[in-house]
Design a protein around this motif. Structure first.
Motif, short mmCIF file in Angstrom:
data_model
loop_
_atom_site.label_atom_id
_atom_site.label_comp_id
_atom_site.label_asym_id
_atom_site.label_seq_id
_atom_site.Cartn_x
_atom_site.Cartn_y
_atom_site.Cartn_z
N ASP A 50 0.86 -1.19 0.00
CA ASP A 50 0.00 0.00 0.00
C ASP A 50 0.89 1.24 0.00
O ASP A 50 1.95 1.25 0.63
N PRO A 51 0.47 2.31 -0.70
CA PRO A 51 1.28 3.54 -0.73
C PRO A 51 1.27 4.31 0.58
O PRO A 51 2.14 5.16 0.79
N LEU A 52 0.33 4.04 1.46
CA LEU A 52 0.27 4.73 2.75
C LEU A 52 1.16 4.03 3.77
O LEU A 52 1.47 2.84 3.62
N PRO A 53 1.54 4.72 4.85
CA PRO A 53 2.51 4.15 5.80
C PRO A 53 1.96 3.06 6.70
O PRO A 53 2.73 2.29 7.27
N VAL A 54 0.63 2.98 6.86
CA VAL A 54 0.02 1.93 7.69
C VAL A 54 -1.25 1.45 7.00
O VAL A 54 -1.89 2.19 6.24
N PRO A 55 -1.66 0.19 7.26
CA PRO A 55 -2.93 -0.28 6.70
C PRO A 55 -4.12 0.47 7.28
O PRO A 55 -4.06 1.00 8.39
N MET A 56 -5.19 0.53 6.52
CA MET A 56 -6.48 1.06 6.95
C MET A 56 -6.38 2.49 7.51
O MET A 56 -7.19 2.90 8.33
N ARG A 57 -5.42 3.23 7.02
CA ARG A 57 -5.27 4.60 7.50
C ARG A 57 -6.44 5.47 7.06
O ARG A 57 -6.92 6.32 7.81
N ARG A 58 -6.91 5.28 5.82
CA ARG A 58 -8.03 6.09 5.34
C ARG A 58 -9.30 5.80 6.13
O ARG A 58 -10.14 6.68 6.30
N GLN A 59 -9.43 4.58 6.61
CA GLN A 59 -10.63 4.22 7.34
C GLN A 59 -10.60 4.69 8.79
O GLN A 59 -11.59 5.22 9.30
N PHE A 60 -9.47 4.48 9.49
CA PHE A 60 -9.44 4.71 10.93
C PHE A 60 -8.26 5.53 11.44
O PHE A 60 -8.10 5.68 12.65
N GLY A 61 -7.41 6.03 10.55
CA GLY A 61 -6.32 6.88 10.98
C GLY A 61 -5.05 6.12 11.34
O GLY A 61 -4.99 4.88 11.31
N GLU A 62 -4.03 6.89 11.69
CA GLU A 62 -2.69 6.36 11.92
C GLU A 62 -2.61 5.42 13.12
O GLU A 62 -1.96 4.38 13.08
N ARG A 63 -3.31 5.78 14.17
CA ARG A 63 -3.19 5.03 15.43
C ARG A 63 -3.68 3.59 15.28
O ARG A 63 -2.98 2.64 15.64
N VAL A 64 -4.88 3.42 14.77
CA VAL A 64 -5.42 2.08 14.57
C VAL A 64 -4.69 1.37 13.43
O VAL A 64 -4.42 0.17 13.50
N GLY A 65 -4.33 2.12 12.39
CA GLY A 65 -3.62 1.52 11.27
C GLY A 65 -2.32 0.87 11.68
O GLY A 65 -1.95 -0.20 11.18
N ALA A 66 -1.59 1.51 12.62
CA ALA A 66 -0.33 0.93 13.10
C ALA A 66 -0.58 -0.40 13.80
O ALA A 66 0.20 -1.36 13.64
N LEU A 67 -1.68 -0.49 14.55
CA LEU A 67 -2.01 -1.75 15.22
C LEU A 67 -2.39 -2.83 14.21
O LEU A 67 -2.04 -4.00 14.38
N VAL A 68 -3.11 -2.44 13.16
CA VAL A 68 -3.45 -3.41 12.12
C VAL A 68 -2.19 -3.95 11.46
O VAL A 68 -2.05 -5.16 11.22
N GLY A 69 -1.23 -3.06 11.19
CA GLY A 69 0.02 -3.49 10.60
C GLY A 69 0.78 -4.46 11.50
O GLY A 69 1.30 -5.49 11.05
N GLN A 70 0.85 -4.14 12.80
CA GLN A 70 1.50 -5.04 13.76
C GLN A 70 0.82 -6.40 13.78
O GLN A 70 1.47 -7.45 13.84
N MET A 71 -0.50 -6.40 13.75
CA MET A 71 -1.26 -7.65 13.77
C MET A 71 -0.90 -8.53 12.58
O MET A 71 -0.67 -9.74 12.72
N GLU A 112 -10.71 12.37 8.47
CA GLU A 112 -9.26 12.58 8.56
C GLU A 112 -8.97 13.73 9.51
O GLU A 112 -9.62 14.77 9.47
N GLY A 113 -8.02 13.54 10.38
CA GLY A 113 -7.64 14.58 11.33
C GLY A 113 -8.45 14.59 12.60
O GLY A 113 -8.23 15.45 13.47
N ALA A 114 -9.39 13.65 12.76
CA ALA A 114 -10.18 13.60 13.99
C ALA A 114 -9.28 13.31 15.18
O ALA A 114 -8.31 12.56 15.08
N GLU A 115 -9.63 13.90 16.32
CA GLU A 115 -8.89 13.66 17.55
C GLU A 115 -9.34 12.34 18.16
O GLU A 115 -10.54 12.03 18.19
N THR A 116 -8.41 11.53 18.63
CA THR A 116 -8.76 10.23 19.19
C THR A 116 -8.42 10.16 20.67
O THR A 116 -7.44 10.73 21.12
#
Length: 399
Positions: A172-193, A336-340
């Motif tokens: 994927d061209p983005l740095p983490v999976p599912m970034r467009r759906q849930f942002g960087e924080r959750v995307g990093a966890l998906v990648g680790q998984m 995008e850009g929502a505070e978590t």
């Protein structure tokens, strides 16, 4: 009250609209047009249960033939709508057949986005039942697999492929999976998984081309010039609303069929499901939702309005994703850009609920293996509560 309703799209949304019309007492003519030569079926299991082999393909059928027959609808399956004249209230089908209507419901869903070269043998999309069956047949041969696109579909397919103990690389061209759906924080966890389950990740890389030999794919060349060997490639780079047949119809086509809050696109024309872009009063914004539950819920509102109602469609969307032993569930929207803020549990323990706020209001909550807590915290989105903080967390725990 219309006397002749045509529904284009024998999808979950199209079938639900037809059923709702009959349940609400509509006794007039009803026509259901479907591009595929089969009864309506459920699509979410295609990338999970069908692909993994947990379900036989027939299990995804939404209703049996007898049940559909009780609708008293004219079924035109294996037929494609190619044009619409809203002034004359006529739909043109392939073969130049004309269908007149008093009320039209557009429920044609979406089409998968393609990449150059994806017509090679070994390159697949997972959009319809035939796609899933064909891909599973190839996976049974034990190939090296590359999945292009790390959104919902690509991540789910990657999990299934690893569950079959096959080598798989997720690109994927983005740095983490599912970034467009849930942002960087959750995307990093998906990648680790995915990495923990043995998938290889090539993130931050686009696809330059597919390498080939004798008309069959042999690998995926990335933007950095490297090549990932592949016997099978799955292209999961998103989808586009299936609206090409509506060009020149006079309908506004902007990320789907543009509708008002009542799902009305033009006099006598409504849209439902993945293809509908409507103004959601709850969030005061236009949206288009490609999730299964929305197809059914929106169809109920459309049916009511076709029969003379004036109901605004203002849902809090619900959707989910199953990957490995993880169940992600979400209510609301995730701009995008929502505070978590963590509302329950801990991401470190892989059991938590995350709140998303935008403009001072809670607009989404996401649960990671936290079904019970998420159901309670959904009320924060329903109530459009304050920005997450101490009082928000306390309120969530008291729910």
């Amino acid at each position: 009250m219309p006397e002749n309703v045509v529904i284009v799209g024998a999808s979950a949304a199209g079938l639900a609209t037809a059923e709702a019309l009959r349940n609400k007492g509509y006794e007039g003519a009803l026509t259901l047009v479907g591009k595929e030569d089969r009864l309506p079926y459920d699509r979410p299991p295609l990338s999970k249960q069908v692909l993994s082999g947990a379900w036989e393909p027939e299990r995804v059928q939404l209703r049996d033939e007898a049940t559909v027959g009780k609708l008293g609808a004219r079924l035109l399956l294996g037929r494609t709508a190619v044009g619409l004249d809203t002034a004359a209230r006529r739909v043109t089908l392939d073969g130049d057949e004309l269908l007149g209507y008093d009320a039209l419901v557009v429920a044609t869903g979406v089409s998968p986005r393609r990449l150059a070269g994806d017509d090679l043998a070994g390159v697949h999309v997972v959009h319809d039942l035939d796609d899933a069956v064909a891909l599973r047949a190839e996976l049974l041969g034990g190939p090296r697999v590359v999945v292009v696109g790390a959104g919902f579909l690509g991540s789910e397919v990657t999990a299934v492929v690893r569950g079959m103990d096959l080598r798989v690389t997720l690109v994927d061209p983005l740095p983490v999976p599912m970034r467009r759906q849930f942002g960087e924080r959750v995307g990093a966890l998906v990648g680790q998984m995915h990495e923990e389950h043995g998938a290889a990740l090539r993130l931050g890389q686009g696809v330059s081309r597919f390498t080939r030999s004798g008309g069959r794919v042999t690998g995926v060349e990335l933007s950095d010039g490297s090549v990932v060997p592949a016997d099978v490639v799955v292209v999961a780079v998103g989808s586009a609303p299936a609206t090409s047949w509506l060009t020149g119809s006079g309908l506004e086509l902007e990320d789907g069929v543009r509708c008002d809050a009542h799902c009305l696109a033009a006099p006598g024309v409504w849209a439902a499901g993945d293809v509908a872009s409507w103004h959601n009063p709850h969030f005061n914004r236009r949206m288009r939702v490609e999730h299964r539950l929305n197809a059914t819920e929106q169809a109920l509102t459309v049916a009511e309005n076709v029969l003379g109602g004036q109901k605004a469609y203002a849902p809090v969307p619900y959707f989910w994703s199953d990957q490995y032993d993880i169940k992600m569930q979400a209510f609301g929207i995730f701009p995008e850009g929502a505070e978590t803020t963590v509302l329950h549990g801990s991401p470190d323990n892989r059991k938590f609920v995350l709140g998303y706020s935008d403009g001072g209001k809670v607009v989404g909550v996401l649960g990671w293996n936290s079904h019970r807590e998420l159901r309670k915290l959904r009320q924060l989105v329903v109530d459009s509560g304050p920005r997450p903080g101490e009082t928000l967390v306390a309120a969530g725990r008291q729910s």
